[in-house]
Design a protein around this motif. Sequence first.
Motif, short mmCIF file in Angstrom:
data_model
loop_
_atom_site.label_atom_id
_atom_site.label_comp_id
_atom_site.label_asym_id
_atom_site.label_seq_id
_atom_site.Cartn_x
_atom_site.Cartn_y
_atom_site.Cartn_z
N VAL A 198 0.86 -1.18 0.00
CA VAL A 198 0.00 0.00 0.00
C VAL A 198 0.89 1.23 0.00
O VAL A 198 1.65 1.45 0.95
CB VAL A 198 -0.91 0.00 1.25
N PRO A 199 0.84 2.02 -1.06
CA PRO A 199 1.69 3.21 -1.09
C PRO A 199 1.28 4.18 0.02
O PRO A 199 0.15 4.14 0.51
CB PRO A 199 1.41 3.84 -2.46
N GLY A 200 2.22 5.01 0.37
CA GLY A 200 1.90 6.04 1.37
C GLY A 200 2.85 5.99 2.55
O GLY A 200 3.63 5.05 2.71
N VAL A 201 2.74 7.01 3.37
CA VAL A 201 3.62 7.15 4.52
C VAL A 201 2.82 6.83 5.78
O VAL A 201 1.75 7.41 6.00
CB VAL A 201 4.18 8.59 4.59
N HIS A 202 3.31 5.91 6.60
CA HIS A 202 2.61 5.56 7.83
C HIS A 202 2.52 6.78 8.76
O HIS A 202 3.45 7.58 8.82
CB HIS A 202 3.34 4.41 8.53
N ALA A 203 1.41 6.85 9.46
CA ALA A 203 1.16 8.03 10.31
C ALA A 203 2.24 8.22 11.37
O ALA A 203 2.51 9.36 11.79
CB ALA A 203 -0.20 7.88 10.99
N SER A 204 2.88 7.14 11.79
CA SER A 204 3.88 7.26 12.86
C SER A 204 5.27 7.59 12.33
O SER A 204 6.20 7.75 13.11
CB SER A 204 3.92 5.97 13.66
N ALA A 205 5.45 7.63 11.01
CA ALA A 205 6.76 7.98 10.46
C ALA A 205 7.05 9.46 10.70
O ALA A 205 6.12 10.27 10.83
CB ALA A 205 6.81 7.66 8.97
N THR A 206 8.33 9.81 10.77
CA THR A 206 8.72 11.20 10.98
C THR A 206 9.43 11.67 9.72
O THR A 206 10.54 11.22 9.44
CB THR A 206 9.67 11.30 12.19
N ILE A 207 8.79 12.53 8.97
CA ILE A 207 9.31 12.92 7.66
C ILE A 207 9.61 14.41 7.65
O ILE A 207 8.73 15.22 7.94
CB ILE A 207 8.27 12.62 6.55
N ASP A 208 10.83 14.78 7.29
CA ASP A 208 11.15 16.20 7.18
C ASP A 208 10.38 16.78 5.99
O ASP A 208 10.30 16.15 4.93
CB ASP A 208 12.65 16.38 6.97
N PRO A 209 9.84 17.99 6.15
CA PRO A 209 9.04 18.54 5.05
C PRO A 209 9.82 18.72 3.75
O PRO A 209 9.23 18.73 2.68
CB PRO A 209 8.58 19.90 5.60
N SER A 210 11.14 18.82 3.83
CA SER A 210 11.91 19.02 2.60
C SER A 210 12.18 17.71 1.86
O SER A 210 12.71 17.71 0.76
CB SER A 210 13.24 19.70 2.93
N ALA A 211 11.85 16.57 2.46
CA ALA A 211 12.09 15.28 1.79
C ALA A 211 11.12 15.13 0.62
O ALA A 211 9.97 15.52 0.70
CB ALA A 211 11.91 14.14 2.78
N GLN A 212 11.63 14.53 -0.48
CA GLN A 212 10.78 14.28 -1.66
C GLN A 212 10.54 12.78 -1.76
O GLN A 212 11.46 12.03 -2.02
CB GLN A 212 11.46 14.76 -2.93
N ILE A 213 9.31 12.37 -1.56
CA ILE A 213 8.97 10.96 -1.55
C ILE A 213 7.95 10.69 -2.65
O ILE A 213 6.89 11.31 -2.66
CB ILE A 213 8.40 10.56 -0.17
N ALA A 214 8.26 9.78 -3.56
CA ALA A 214 7.33 9.46 -4.65
C ALA A 214 6.01 8.99 -4.05
O ALA A 214 5.99 8.28 -3.04
CB ALA A 214 7.94 8.38 -5.54
N ALA A 215 4.93 9.34 -4.72
CA ALA A 215 3.60 8.96 -4.21
C ALA A 215 3.43 7.45 -4.21
O ALA A 215 2.66 6.90 -3.41
CB ALA A 215 2.52 9.62 -5.07
N ILE A 234 12.81 10.07 8.24
CA ILE A 234 13.41 10.55 7.00
C ILE A 234 13.78 12.01 7.17
O ILE A 234 12.93 12.86 7.42
CB ILE A 234 12.44 10.33 5.82
N GLU A 235 15.07 12.28 7.07
CA GLU A 235 15.57 13.63 7.36
C GLU A 235 15.47 14.56 6.14
O GLU A 235 15.03 14.17 5.07
CB GLU A 235 17.01 13.53 7.86
N ASP A 236 15.99 15.75 6.34
CA ASP A 236 15.84 16.79 5.32
C ASP A 236 16.61 16.47 4.05
O ASP A 236 17.70 15.90 4.08
CB ASP A 236 16.29 18.14 5.88
N GLY A 237 16.01 16.85 2.94
CA GLY A 237 16.69 16.72 1.66
C GLY A 237 16.73 15.32 1.09
O GLY A 237 17.35 15.10 0.04
#
Lengths: 354, 354, 354
Positions: A103-120, A130-133
């Motif tokens: 299932v694509p997507g980011v789990h609610a408990s993951a911590t993702i920096d807003p600057s990260a680019q993650i394919a849909a 997932i840190e910045d950049g």
Amino acid sequence: MTSFSLADLVAKFGGELIGDGGTTVTGLAPLDRADASQLAFLSNPLYLNQVASSRAGVVILARGDFEKVERPSDRNWIIAANPYAYFARVAQLLAASNAPAVVPGVHASATIDPSAQIAASASIGPNTVIEDGVRIGERVRIQANCFIGRGTVIGDDTLIYANVTLYHGSVIGARNILHAGVVIGADGFGFAPDFSAQGGEWVKIPQVGRAVLEDDVEIGASTSIDRGAMADTVIERGCKIDNQVQIGHNVRVGAYTVIAGCAGIAGSTTIGRYCMIGGAVGIAGHVTIADRVTITAKSGVTKSISKPGIYSGSIAATPHAEWNKNAAIVHNLDKMRDRIKQLEAIVKDLQNTK
Amino acid sequence: MTSFSLADLVAKFGGELIGDGGTTVTGLAPLDRADASQLAFLSNPLYLNQVASSRAGVVILARGDFEKVERPSDRNWIIAANPYAYFARVAQLLAASNAPAVVPGVHASATIDPSAQIAASASIGPNTVIEDGVRIGERVRIQANCFIGRGTVIGDDTLIYANVTLYHGSVIGARNILHAGVVIGADGFGFAPDFSAQGGEWVKIPQVGRAVLEDDVEIGASTSIDRGAMADTVIERGCKIDNQVQIGHNVRVGAYTVIAGCAGIAGSTTIGRYCMIGGAVGIAGHVTIADRVTITAKSGVTKSISKPGIYSGSIAATPHAEWNKNAAIVHNLDKMRDRIKQLEAIVKDLQNTK
Amino acid sequence: MTSFSLADLVAKFGGELIGDGGTTVTGLAPLDRADASQLAFLSNPLYLNQVASSRAGVVILARGDFEKVERPSDRNWIIAANPYAYFARVAQLLAASNAPAVVPGVHASATIDPSAQIAASASIGPNTVIEDGVRIGERVRIQANCFIGRGTVIGDDTLIYANVTLYHGSVIGARNILHAGVVIGADGFGFAPDFSAQGGEWVKIPQVGRAVLEDDVEIGASTSIDRGAMADTVIERGCKIDNQVQIGHNVRVGAYTVIAGCAGIAGSTTIGRYCMIGGAVGIAGHVTIADRVTITAKSGVTKSISKPGIYSGSIAATPHAEWNKNAAIVHNLDKMRDRIKQLEAIVKDLQNTK
């Protein structure tokens, strides 16, 4: 269980089908255990005599072997140039069709920096950080509790199991598989000694290179690959590295080389392409290994190897009492050599005075 | 990129500047690749001939080498007692000034027991779990997904990367660096055999000692250091331990000793100060190694070593066919020795009857 | 500190008490350091002479030793068939009674699939992820940041430390202990070569077997046990495996076998029951080791072993210069053998013509 017709398989993977294209298979098994719903293959001539009596739905084999075996009329065959690789590809197809959907997507408990680019289309598991950049490609799957350091890039279709750590600035190619516990890009082991009679310390050399894994690399559980000191550590495309392997800073491993479990490669060593490094092999730092070199298990390499071939240096265990006797002599070989020299001198003397 | 003037560097790290104190550098490079904005160093006399043509903004070197090399008039020099260590310290300064700022505080997703004492200047990453009674010093950084067991103490300025596990009661000194996947304080391997003809089991000996790391210790990725059985396992100050190393219960490693990757130290062994343990070395349990002992890579140590010096016991890989011949003889050295003995007897006899 | 009367201990663990059953102990210590509140034991005859002067509250020893030692009248004794195992069991009792109580339940930050079945008495730590179809038995404890893949089954009373990864479909028995960083069920190292002059690749063989750990197994920190390729990898009951061990796919380790740190077992190998595999031992793939085989540390096993006994093949480190001389001869043993052959021929000739 998804089933595949033999016609489907041949359409997908090539090879020549002899028999009924409508026959379907749902799994794989060894020749002597396969039933009519299973596919078997012959690659090792040791098993040639199992073919005639196999009840497999289809047997994959090379043309030469096909011509050798007795062939009951109700049987199906796929003739392939490389039956083992053909089998592996069918096995992948079956495994993929039986695996739960991602299932694509980011789990609610993951911590993702807003600057990260993650394919849909990517899937990021629980508690993964997932840190910045960071840039993450299409269909990448990252399981739970991983750490992806700032600026790391991960190519399309890469699969990262749980509890993996990628230090900042790592570069992971497409279609990589990183197993649980892998650590990529930790500091290499570099310290400048600064001691005097009054004391001192090991002064850390900052490790500012990166760890770079090209495409189609697989890294086994709990293996560690250090970042470079100034330049990069590079694992070239198609390499397969087993569990518990340690690869030091600035190492380069050539394309399609395989490294078995518990091996250790010290810093700044270059390994060629298509090499096979056995289990628990140790390779010293700053050496160069040519292409197509095989090192057998538990051997130690201390000098560069410039010619393809097989190299060994390990001793097989034998009964303890026996080994103890021989090992003691190993530590006194210089004395044995001296005794031989002496004998040679005496004998020469005896010959002369005969 | 932060830049530093040569005057700044000499003010900070000592050494004698010959040239323009206003020149600034922003990075480091090898002698033959450095440009005017970079600092280079000479430590290995092999590279002496690269100094004159280097375009580095400044070259760090020892006085003896300074006096040997050709010195174009527009060049800058820092004369240092230990150019390699000087370089390392400048590299640390540059790395620190280019690193992202550390934001103190505890990430919202971390799980912290209310009884834990965490310095306000410390930084605790996402999903890190800190149990009861833990004490964490000033400016400590703990990355994501770590586990810090109850009662553990961590000294000032220690850096702990992701996915590290510290078992309960661990003691980590100041200025330690623990890389990803490190496990400190797991149970040592202790079991009492209790078997009879009717069956039985290995009875676990509870491991109630601690793992203690003194100040300025660095531990590589996926290395494990067991807690003591009754007493403690101790890594003394200034030790540097590489990746994938295993250290058993009750081991003591003396100050400033370095241990390279994939080494294993069995339980209750004591290693002296200033030792150098090579990669994949194995040291048996219950032995004592003196100060300033070097063990070369892949060697096995089965007995105590009481004198400083270099010790070895590994065999270098050679072409397989060649090695096979020699390895077969190794397993029959006792017969070879007997043949020599027999020859000696015959020859003696021949001499006597001549 | 919980205290136990000697009468309690004998009621619980058997043995014959000679002395005051009302005496209480709260801890354990070696004979020469124990005080009146501590229990000591004698198992190694080396310490027989410490018994009379020990101030321990009670000494556990075998009947034979009890009869040998001087026995001051105010002293307490427990006579046990196996004093070391008796001591271990008392130590477990004391450790358990001093450990913090386990609070059953699932931490709020854990991620649990609704289809997972978790016993109410189990304790699941922060950030642990439990996938669909997992079944977790009574009183199981799983620490923080673990990953339990879909369909995994964990038996009663098993303890799993932090940062452990169990791949999908793993089977973990009752009363197992898995230390931090353990990885169970990662893919085995299986690839079909498919190369031609034009290129090619290693084709991954999907690993669809499982990793199965029977009851009473303990696995050390950062050890990895791969899942099977088609069949299962099996660790039979009562096995104890140390840290940093690698076990390949389809391996079977027989009941009550112990494997010390840094050992590696390649794929499809079968190890018997009651074996003792030393530290850093390497065992090749596809071999069979009989029951009750001991392999000493750092040895390599390349062929099957069909008889119980002790097997060795490692070389002990000696001073470097000495070893260098001998190692050079090892690589020229074939020439030494030829010189001996030649000597034998000449000597025979001399004898004949005498």
